[in-house]
Design a protein around this motif. Structure first.
Motif, PDB file in Angstrom:
ATOM      1  N   UNK A   2      37.965  49.273   8.072  1.00  0.00           N
ATOM      2  CA  UNK A   2      37.019  50.341   7.766  1.00  0.00           C
ATOM      3  C   UNK A   2      37.754  51.689   7.762  1.00  0.00           C
ATOM      4  N   UNK A   3      37.757  52.357   6.616  1.00  0.00           N
ATOM      5  CA  UNK A   3      38.497  53.612   6.482  1.00  0.00           C
ATOM      6  C   UNK A   3      38.032  54.686   7.460  1.00  0.00           C
ATOM      7  N   UNK A   4      36.719  54.778   7.679  1.00  0.00           N
ATOM      8  CA  UNK A   4      36.203  55.804   8.588  1.00  0.00           C
ATOM      9  C   UNK A   4      36.734  55.601  10.006  1.00  0.00           C
ATOM     10  N   UNK A   5      36.769  54.340  10.440  1.00  0.00           N
ATOM     11  CA  UNK A   5      37.283  54.046  11.777  1.00  0.00           C
ATOM     12  C   UNK A   5      38.762  54.393  11.875  1.00  0.00           C
ATOM     13  N   UNK A   6      39.520  53.996  10.857  1.00  0.00           N
ATOM     14  CA  UNK A   6      40.963  54.272  10.851  1.00  0.00           C
ATOM     15  C   UNK A   6      41.227  55.770  10.899  1.00  0.00           C
ATOM     16  N   UNK A  20      41.834  66.276   9.987  1.00  0.00           N
ATOM     17  CA  UNK A  20      41.176  67.395  10.646  1.00  0.00           C
ATOM     18  C   UNK A  20      39.702  67.454  10.321  1.00  0.00           C
ATOM     19  N   UNK A  21      39.307  66.853   9.190  1.00  0.00           N
ATOM     20  CA  UNK A  21      37.909  66.872   8.768  1.00  0.00           C
ATOM     21  C   UNK A  21      37.146  65.651   9.255  1.00  0.00           C
ATOM     22  N   UNK A  22      37.846  64.766   9.952  1.00  0.00           N
ATOM     23  CA  UNK A  22      37.230  63.524  10.404  1.00  0.00           C
ATOM     24  C   UNK A  22      36.809  63.639  11.854  1.00  0.00           C
TER      25      UNK A  22
END
Length: 293
Positions: free
Chosen positions: A254-258, A286-288
């Protein structure tokens, strides 16, 4: 292989941070390409910036989670892949533009990433119980692959008559890699993504010693499956570590988790980019938001 931001170009990464000088890295028609020129070209290119970002993240993962990834684990995973591909392993590396050492390094980076995800995940009883619904312990099976349903049924009829599965595999199977090994394939569990879903579904229904009574249709043809060893599933309490690892494997895709975990790694490591032209190589992180428990 690597997920999300971790899928980055590595070509030339080893030279991006080389000491800048007029030393030549290549020559053509008597003209030199200097390290200065090469460095400038790389830092202005998207692939060069991505490679730098990857190097920073890898360094952070190694420093913060290196003690959780043993070299023996990396070697074991490499050997598993080698066994899977057999004589085609070199071709697999060539197709992906990798050397064996580069591939091994990639495996280690994947394991470091998963170690970071695991350390930043709060495993609740509910999560483990939910994963357990899909859990299957590793099973060992033999298979006979044929192209026609009628042939598969013929094999089953002979098994019903008491014939040896191993001998039938040698006589009928079209799978050259397993037919002379009693049809034996590598043990697998519910996380396996290389086997046909219909094959796995039929196999998991079998008890040790049983074989499929009807041909199993897969993308490769028709299969007859014999269960060699099907361990008892037990309860989720018996498989906590395996369940956690399966949850981590899902999160690693999952890209968001990574991105969230990478953000935390970079923040904890106080990642700093000194070249003003490269200040944005970590902007994506930085935006995550930080990883959720």
């Amino acid at each position: 292989m690597k997920k999300g931001f971790v899928i980055l170009a590595g070509i030339g990464a080893g030279l991006i941070l080389s000491a800048c000088s007029s030393q030549s890295v290549a020559t053509i028609n008597g003209s030199n390409i200097t390290k200065d020129a090469y460095y400038q070209e790389m830092k202005e290119s998207p692939s060069g910036q991505q490679a730098l970002g990857q190097m920073i993240l890898d360094k952070g993962l190694e420093k913060q989670y290196g003690n959780k990834v043993k070299n023996t684990a990396v070697t074991r995973q490499l050997n598993t892949v080698k066994k899977q591909y057999g004589a085609s392993f070199s071709a697999f590396l060539t197709q992906n533009g990798l050397t064996a050492s580069q591939y091994k390094r990639n495996l280690k980076e994947d394991l470091l990433l998963k170690a970071a995800i695991k350390a930043n995940t709060k495993f609740t009883p509910g999560m483990l119980k939910q994963q357990f619904k899909h859990y299957q312990p590793k099973v060992t099976v033999n298979q006979i692959l044929v192209s026609k349903k009628a042939t598969a049924q013929k094999v089953i009829d002979q098994l019903n008559a008491g014939h040896s599965f191993a001998k039938l595999a040698t006589a009928y199977s079209t799978d050259a890699a397993t037919k002379k090994k009693s049809g034996r394939i590598s043990p697998f569990d519910n996380t396996n993504t290389t086997l046909d879903p219909n094959f796995k579904k039929a196999a998991f229904k079998l008890k040790t010693g049983q074989y499929t009574k009807t041909p199993v249709k897969t993308q490769y043809g028709y299969e007859v499956i014999q269960m060699v060893n099907h361990p008892a599933k037990g309860t989720h309490q018996n498989h906590k570590e395996a369940l956690k690892n399966q949850i981590v494997d899902t999160k690693a895709a999952d890209n968001n988790t990574v991105h969230a975990v990478a953000t935390k790694v970079l923040k904890r490591g106080k990642a700093t980019v000194h070249d003003k032209q490269l200040q944005n190589v970590l902007a994506g992180f930085e935006k995550t938001s930080s990883p959720k428990a």
